[in-house]
Design an enzyme around this catalytic site. Structure first.
Site, PDB file in Angstrom:
ATOM      1  N   LYS A  57       0.826  -1.206   0.000  1.00 48.84           N
ATOM      2  CA  LYS A  57       0.000   0.000   0.000  1.00 48.84           C
ATOM      3  C   LYS A  57       0.859   1.255   0.000  1.00 48.84           C
ATOM      4  O   LYS A  57       0.466   2.285  -0.545  1.00 48.84           O
ATOM      5  CB  LYS A  57      -0.897   0.009   1.237  1.00 48.84           C
ATOM      6  CG  LYS A  57      -1.970  -1.052   1.145  1.00 48.84           C
ATOM      7  CD  LYS A  57      -3.059  -0.811   2.174  1.00 48.84           C
ATOM      8  CE  LYS A  57      -4.001  -1.989   2.146  1.00 48.84           C
ATOM      9  NZ  LYS A  57      -5.148  -1.797   3.044  1.00 48.84           N
TER      10      LYS A  57
ATOM     11  N   GLY B 272      -9.731  -5.876   4.842  1.00 44.38           N
ATOM     12  CA  GLY B 272     -10.000  -5.513   6.225  1.00 44.38           C
ATOM     13  C   GLY B 272      -9.125  -6.239   7.232  1.00 44.38           C
ATOM     14  O   GLY B 272      -9.139  -5.917   8.416  1.00 44.38           O
TER      15      GLY B 272
ATOM     16  N   ARG C 145      -7.106  -7.167  -9.415  1.00 40.04           N
ATOM     17  CA  ARG C 145      -7.819  -8.434  -9.620  1.00 40.04           C
ATOM     18  C   ARG C 145      -9.299  -8.124  -9.773  1.00 40.04           C
ATOM     19  O   ARG C 145      -9.725  -6.977  -9.614  1.00 40.04           O
ATOM     20  CB  ARG C 145      -7.634  -9.319  -8.398  1.00 40.04           C
ATOM     21  CG  ARG C 145      -8.026  -8.559  -7.117  1.00 40.04           C
ATOM     22  CD  ARG C 145      -8.207  -9.436  -5.923  1.00 40.04           C
ATOM     23  NE  ARG C 145      -8.219  -8.673  -4.686  1.00 40.04           N
ATOM     24  CZ  ARG C 145      -9.294  -8.138  -4.130  1.00 40.04           C
ATOM     25  NH1 ARG C 145     -10.466  -8.266  -4.706  1.00 40.04           N
ATOM     26  NH2 ARG C 145      -9.205  -7.452  -3.006  1.00 40.04           N
TER      27      ARG C 145
END
Lengths: 175, 497, 497, 175
Positions: C117, C165, C292
């Site tokens: 990230k 998450g 994806r």
């Protein structure tokens, strides 16, 4: 447990062996290791020769009391066939092919609205014997072979269930 | 007119389909059921349910007084008739309206105008809509033969009060005339209580193309494009699609406008269908008008994105049509296969009985409108249609390929059905090319020939079934479990139903 | 690159969903399964199936060498990774390509650029796409606390290699920092094999809105509009919709163009999603890119009419995108509810086990993408999502009402699940009004309070069950059938599985 | 067959009577004729007071061995309740309310990744006792009441099945 498979006009010797929990399908002498799981009642997931096929097995009524008839749904359509103990099949004169003569039964519940033949009458193959009404449709019921009407189990207005005997035919030479 | 609680005067998939839209609109639903239908899916799905008599429809679903009684007991303020049964019965429509119950359908007078095919033909002629050459009135057997000879064989005999292919017979030559007429009259009498029959010119290799129309109570009329329903067996539709591969934009407009002429002529209200026959040169002829929702309405819903039952309810409430003609969408292509409990290999003979296994397909752009469930009984008293499978795709071939895949997923056990028949159709080259006509199923080309690649798998499952039956027999004490065929122990869970 | 036989390196609903598109396209499919999944639905549906090891994913679904071996044995010339598992693993993508097997996904370098990230954030900044204020690099516990204090609480801790998450924690105040960080690192390690964590400014009542993008190998890039996925529990999406009620046409265009900047920056190929956080003033910030297919792609398929898996295959074959930006449709509204085997009343605790009863809803504009069936076991080893239910309507409220009705029809027995939770959401006023934010489920408002009108019916069935159990016990000889709770005899048919 | 229904904090006296094949539901003394069909295994179509409701009945595990617990799905959601023989319920001291103390069992199969209490330790209501990992999620397992840890059945790294005992709590006054 050897079985004689009758599929249309074909016959094959087939066998399913269980050894140490593993299954093998023997098809005309050729052995295939096979993995079969009954994943839902009557529904089998089968792995064999690298392929995966799901089949829904529907035991059907067989014209031959010594054979088990099956109707099987797969992704590619429906197969109908019978399995018989080869010894019994042999005794019975072989095969499950329908000969001339015998008792014709109703294919479904319904009501005979028209009876077109009388006892003793000679009939041709394909001749309409009676008209059956079910589910708001009138269906012609035709003779599967030439012969003679040996006995009538129904009259006009009769209600019938599935597989009720309706007409007994005698083969022409037996008439 | 308020529509806050709807009695559905029907059964099977259409009753379930109406219930679904009512649920989405927050409208309560009342089911009625015959004694054969206590456990039917529509009874399970409705908010209320009342028994209205014995299994035969004429003693239950067709008895208006019993339905009115249920309206009173339940407080239903509207009736949806579905299709079949009372849907095109003007007397019933009048009786409901007289009792202060909104009939979700056309005005009774429109039903009357279109109820007799001969009268409908007169209306179409007067409205300027082309019709098939033929003799309008019903006549004696002798006069029908004279008329047929004059028109020239082949001719089509049709029940004056008919529909759905019942009481309909194609006659190729004069020798067959008498027996075909007798059969047509017999079916007409038992299906519609009236044996009147008329005769028309039979169009060679005709295509059945119909226009879905919608009208409100304020004089607005629109057409929701066409459906092609040429794939028929015994004069009954089995596959429908929208749009039609035969129809050009110009033909669509011409047919739509011809259809609206008829709708205007009878001051129509609600959902209706104008059926046409079309020939290879794209001439089209008025056939009849169905003053109700059609079985095949889902294909129209797919290509327009609209909910036709919702529109029926809006119109019944007195609202205006939500869209104008220019706003009616048309995107992509939709297919519908009617799934019947019948045997395609034995002249589509119905196959009532218990559904011992049921698995409907899922995934994208697949819609199953079912009236049954695993364990349900398909009664012999009613139409053998058990579900409608429909698919959508951006192009016709994509809709067909999706349908083929969805049919492959469908699994129904315990009864004979026409899934495999539909699969063959989806792979049939003329069908895929869009070369359709109403006689395309006259030759049973779908009958399975040789063994396919899955035969060994199918046989293996049967062998395992036999092996386990034998193992169980060997393990059981003698005498236990006798009297039931072992194949069915398997589904013992249904014995208690 | 040919794609004629596809190995699906996944399980559950996404494997089944990919199989469906392959079937429609005439492409053969190869399933792989762990020892816990021999009877799983994807194995039943595929044309071929191979066992690849024990139940834990790291010993089966995540072992590239085993998948390559199945490619060799089966002759599969392409691999579809689904989502999760190896879908964002650049090493795996390289290994497949090196073996001559087409990886249906982006170039490995794009996966690497977006896999961390922090690196993704750098790319976004360089490409001119707005990002959330925060510290890019992973650091020690002490430095993360210092950085958090500087940014100002509340802050969000995130696993650098994370997604879905997992390994994500909102920290309101410094006192909670240490324990939250430990938990986040623990989850990161067990989920991604790497416990790196970074910190960002937490946006107040943010909305999660993401752009679906598609790129081909020829440098064409389009966006397929947005999805809103703000309804989350434990930082995992449970309800998704398209379009977003928060997005105006201008915002859609701005977000779409910002997303394509990122796609171009990484020379993207295939299906991808750029996730943004948006605030009440319609500012939006790059969050991450998922390289994806997403779980929630069906809502995009509903509003565009496109098949995203088909597009993935076309792109993998080297074809150009079928549509340009201007040709991408947007009609109506779609909702998706993720159906989980979990207990919403107990903090969404997973509830693995045997599904003893299953009935998915039918009817119009309802889509169920399921990975299970009646009698299937939901294993404890994998994600507890068992199906995705999606609906479409011309308007948002119609899609919601249809979803509510479809959820009401859904019946799942044997395990705990979140159907009733979704039903409450569909009736929840802020949800219906479109007032969404990612914290809206922090208070468990969906817990049932008092008895509803159906309680007496529910109790009556239970009383009948008890009554019949007692009657059976009374009728049986003593000692028979002992050892099993009688309630389960009922489902005796599953004992043989 | 009278039963005590426990639904949340409510209790009701309920009874289902079968006479001459017809069923009657007696709810707190009020009789309702009722028609119940088990249309699919565990799935009932029920007509009562003019309404039609379909319910899916799921027998659940009950904390009280003398009560039958049920989870029932209807169109409008899920109900959970227990039915007990009122005589037994009376003997057992009434009600199905969970008191302080007792053995806490695992809600699902999983692995104990962290154990945060020791035997003999006093715990508060809501205090995290251990962290269980299943289906890739870590779940905190909290104490339902204040008390003392009487016994630990698990340690870090233990794998558990559904309803395995994990922690035995003693009520504070009993500690």
């Amino acid at each position: 447990m050897k079985r004689t498979l009758t599929f249309g006009k074909e016959q094959h010797e087939v066998e399913l062996l269980r050894q140490d929990g593993a299954l093998t399908l023997v098809w005309e002498g050729e052995a295939h290791p096979i993995d079969i799981r009954e994943v839902e009642p009557g529904c089998y997931s089968i792995l064999m020769d690298g392929r995966s096929v799901e089949v829904l097995l529907d035991p059907a009524k067989s014209p031959d009391p010594d054979a088990h008839a099956f109707r099987v749904m797969v992704y590619d359509g429906v197969y109908e066939f019978a399995l018989a103990d080869p010894r019994r099949a042999l005794l019975a004169g072989g095969g499950a092919g329908a000969g001339a003569g015998g008792t014709l039964t109703s294919p479904m519940p319904g009501k005979v609205v028209k009876l077109l033949v009388a006892a003793g009458e000679a009939v041709q193959e394909g001749q309409t014997l009676l008209i059956l009404e079910a589910m708001k449709m009138q269906n012609e019921y035709k003779s599967p072979s030439a012969g003679t009407v040996a006995k009538l189990y129904v009259q006009e207005g009769s209600t019938v269930e599935t597989a009720s005997p309706m007409v007994e035919l005698a083969a022409p030479d037996a008439g | 007119m308020p529509v806050t609680k709807v009695l559905i005067a029907n059964r099977g998939e259409i009753a379930c389909r109406v219930i679904r839209t009512c649920r989405e609109m927050g409208i309560r639903t009342v089911a009625v059921y015959s004694e054969a239908d206590r456990a039917a899916l529509h009874v399970r799905m409705a908010d209320e349910a009342y028994c209205i008599g014995p299994a035969p429809a004429r003693e239950s679903y067709l008895v208006v007084e019993k339905l009115l009684d249920v309206c009173r007991r339940s407080g239903a303020d509207a009736v949806h008739p579905g299709y079949g049964f009372l849907s095109e019965n003007a007397e019933a429509a009048r009786a409901f309206e007289a009792a202060g119950v909104t009939f979700i359908g056309p005005r009774p007078e429109s039903i009357v105008s279109m109820g007799s095919k001969t009268a409908a033909r007169e209306v179409a002629i007067a409205a300027g809509c082309p019709v098939v050459p033929g003799v309008q009135e019903t006549m004696s057997d002798e006069d029908l033969l004279v008329a047929s000879t004059k028109i020239g064989f082949p001719v089509m005999l049709k029940a004056a009060m008919g529909g759905g292919g019942k009481g309909m017979r194609l006659v190729h030559k004069p020798e067959d005339f008498a027996s075909s007429l007798a059969r047509a009259r017999g079916e007409a009498l038992s299906s519609f209580g009236d044996d009147s029959v008329y005769v028309e010119k039979a169009i060679v290799q005709p295509r059945h193309i119909e226009i879905q129309i919608f009208s409100d109570a304020h004089g607005n009329h629109v057409y929701l494009h066409e459906r092609e329903c040429s794939v028929q067996r015994r004069h009954q539709k089995v596959i429908e699609e929208a749009p039609s591969p035969h129809v050009t934009p110009e033909m669509r407009k011409a047919m739509g406008e011809a259809a609206l002429k008829v709708a205007r002529a009878v001051n129509y209200r609600g959902a209706g269908t104008i059926e046409f026959l079309a020939d290879a040169d794209r001439n089209f002829y008025f056939l009849e008008m169905n003053t109700r929702l059609q079985v095949e309405h889902p294909v129209t819903e797919w290509i327009t994105g609209l909910d036709l039952v919702k529109w029926q309810i809006l119109v019944a409430r007195g609202e205006k049509l939500p869209l104008t003609q220019e706003q009616i969408p048309l995107h992509g292509w939709a297919m519908e296969c009617r799934v019947y409990a019948e045997d395609p290999d034995k002249n589509f003979m119905p196959s009532p009985g218990r559904i011992t296994f049921l698995k409907a397909p899922g995934g994208r752009n697949v819609r199953d409108d079912s009236g049954v469930y695993e364990g349900a009984e398909v009664p012999m008293f009613y139409d053998p249609m058990i579900s409608k499978l429909s698919t959508w795709g951006p192009t016709r071939i994509e809709a067909i390929d999706r349908m083929r895949a969805a049919l492959g997923e469908y699994r129904i056990g315990g009864i004979r059905h026409n899934i495999a028949f539909h699969e063959v159709l989806m792979e049939h080259e003329p069908f895929r090319k869009g070369d359709l006509h109403t006689g395309m199923l006259d030759k049973p080309f779908w009958k399975k020939k040789g063994p396919g690649p899955d035969l060994q798998f199918a046989v293996a499952a049967a062998l395992l079934h036999d092996l386990e039956s034998e193992e169980r027999r060997a393990a059981q004490p003698a005498g236990s479990g006798e009297g039931k065929p072992d194949a069915w122990k398997h589904w013992g869970r249904f014995n208690r139903l």
